[in-house]
Design a protein around this motif. Structure first.
Motif, PDB file in Angstrom:
ATOM      1  N   VAL A   1       1.742   5.359  -2.577  1.00 53.12           N
ATOM      2  CA  VAL A   1       1.751   6.741  -2.092  1.00 53.12           C
ATOM      3  C   VAL A   1       2.846   7.521  -2.806  1.00 53.12           C
ATOM      4  O   VAL A   1       3.974   7.039  -2.950  1.00 53.12           O
TER       5      VAL A   1
ATOM      6  N   GLU B   1       0.822  -1.214   0.000  1.00 49.93           N
ATOM      7  CA  GLU B   1       0.000   0.000   0.000  1.00 49.93           C
ATOM      8  C   GLU B   1       0.854   1.261   0.000  1.00 49.93           C
ATOM      9  O   GLU B   1       0.514   2.250  -0.660  1.00 49.93           O
ATOM     10  N   GLN B   2       1.961   1.252   0.724  1.00 46.83           N
ATOM     11  CA  GLN B   2       2.804   2.443   0.769  1.00 46.83           C
ATOM     12  C   GLN B   2       3.478   2.711  -0.567  1.00 46.83           C
ATOM     13  O   GLN B   2       3.809   3.863  -0.879  1.00 46.83           O
TER      14      GLN B   2
ATOM     15  N   ARG C   1       0.294   6.580   5.733  1.00 40.16           N
ATOM     16  CA  ARG C   1      -0.065   7.266   4.487  1.00 40.16           C
ATOM     17  C   ARG C   1      -0.419   8.720   4.772  1.00 40.16           C
ATOM     18  O   ARG C   1       0.047   9.637   4.073  1.00 40.16           O
ATOM     19  N   GLU C   2      -1.234   8.949   5.797  1.00 40.42           N
ATOM     20  CA  GLU C   2      -1.616  10.318   6.152  1.00 40.42           C
ATOM     21  C   GLU C   2      -0.395  11.124   6.588  1.00 40.42           C
ATOM     22  O   GLU C   2      -0.240  12.289   6.209  1.00 40.42           O
TER      23      GLU C   2
ATOM     24  N   ARG D   1       2.729  10.725   5.745  1.00 40.92           N
ATOM     25  CA  ARG D   1       3.610  11.031   4.623  1.00 40.92           C
ATOM     26  C   ARG D   1       3.112  12.211   3.803  1.00 40.92           C
ATOM     27  O   ARG D   1       3.908  12.921   3.172  1.00 40.92           O
ATOM     28  N   HIS D   2       1.810  12.439   3.781  1.00 35.73           N
ATOM     29  CA  HIS D   2       1.257  13.548   3.008  1.00 35.73           C
ATOM     30  C   HIS D   2       1.332  14.889   3.756  1.00 35.73           C
ATOM     31  O   HIS D   2       1.097  15.935   3.149  1.00 35.73           O
TER      32      HIS D   2
ATOM     33  N   THR E   1      -0.987   1.296   8.285  1.00 36.49           N
ATOM     34  CA  THR E   1      -0.903   1.656   6.859  1.00 36.49           C
ATOM     35  C   THR E   1      -1.619   2.970   6.594  1.00 36.49           C
ATOM     36  O   THR E   1      -1.101   3.865   5.924  1.00 36.49           O
ATOM     37  N   ARG E   2      -2.836   3.082   7.125  1.00 33.85           N
ATOM     38  CA  ARG E   2      -3.606   4.317   6.948  1.00 33.85           C
ATOM     39  C   ARG E   2      -2.893   5.515   7.534  1.00 33.85           C
ATOM     40  O   ARG E   2      -2.753   6.566   6.887  1.00 33.85           O
TER      41      ARG E   2
END
Length: 244
Positions: free
Chosen positions: A67, A63-64, A216-217, A219-220, A212-213
């Protein structure tokens, strides 16, 4: 009537062309960098959930990779036979392979020693690369209490983590078979960046999917927001925890 272009129009077109050129060459945004450091408990008590830990990490990496932005991953597993066994060493996400066949629980839990050794590695790499402290994310996952350290104490770990958090690093703690909030607090972890999971397949996978969620957040986010939100890494949502 003259067909020659108006000088003002030519000037405007030239300015637009220059702006487009600069936009095409602009540097990546500051939230495009991340160095993710995992410390994974390989002690014997992890045996019952080992296949789900592997599945969770494989899903996380897959998943990553979706991104945008650069990220490196380091994954260190630990037990009393080897408190610093490096499975993945600062590898780009695209190069990260499965840990299947390499995660085989055994031994006891030298948690403090393992944290100290991984932070040695992380700080040395930061010094060598000049990376930004706000790009550093450390995730610790364990299902047992400290019972085998010889080098580091809880106090030493607390002081070290507190100093790194103050400089901009983010820490997250996932614990099972213990009061994770008490354990995390004793090591300098914020309650909002700590989560319990139970040693069951469902809880392990839920916890890692929540990770994972949240990564992801994270990293943004721009660096200032990462630092501002470091005490609430999970954002109030902890998928691995059972409802109260």
């Amino acid at each position: 009537m003259s067909n020659r272009p108006d000088p003002d129009v030519n000037d405007l077109l030239a300015r637009i062309a220059e702006l487009e050129r600069r936009l095409g060459q602009r540097e990546p945004s500051e939230d495009s960098r991340a160095d993710i450091w995992f410390l994974l408990d390989r002690s014997g008590s992890m045996s019952a959930i080992s296949q789900y830990v592997v599945q969770g990490f494989d899903e996380f990496f897959a998943e990553q990779r979706k991104v945008s932005g650069e990220a490196t991953v380091t994954l260190v597993q630990f037990d009393s036979e080897d408190p610093h066994d490096v499975l993945i060493d600062a590898a780009p996400l695209d190069a990260v392979l499965s840990i299947a066949g390499r995660f085989e629980p055994r031994g006891m839990t030298p948690l403090y020693d393992a944290i100290g050794l991984m932070l040695d590695r992380a700080e040395a790499r930061l010094a060598a690369t000049g990376a930004d402290p706000a790009d550093q994310l450390v995730v610790i996952m364990t299902d047992g209490l400290e019972n085998a350290s010889h080098r580091c104490t809880a106090r030493a770990v607390f002081e070290r983590i507190a100093a790194l958090r103050a400089s901009g690093w983010t820490f997250a703690f996932l614990g099972a078979n213990q009061d994770s909030y008490a354990t995390g607090s004793a090591m300098g972890m914020a309650a909002g960046s700590t989560s319990n999971f139970t040693a069951s397949p469902e809880s392990v996978l839920a916890a890692q999917r929540g990770l994972t969620r949240t990564v992801r957040e994270w990293r943004h986010k721009p660096r200032a927001a990462r630092v501002a939100d470091a005490d609430d890494f999970w954002g109030g949502i902890k998928e691995g925890e059972e409802p109260a």
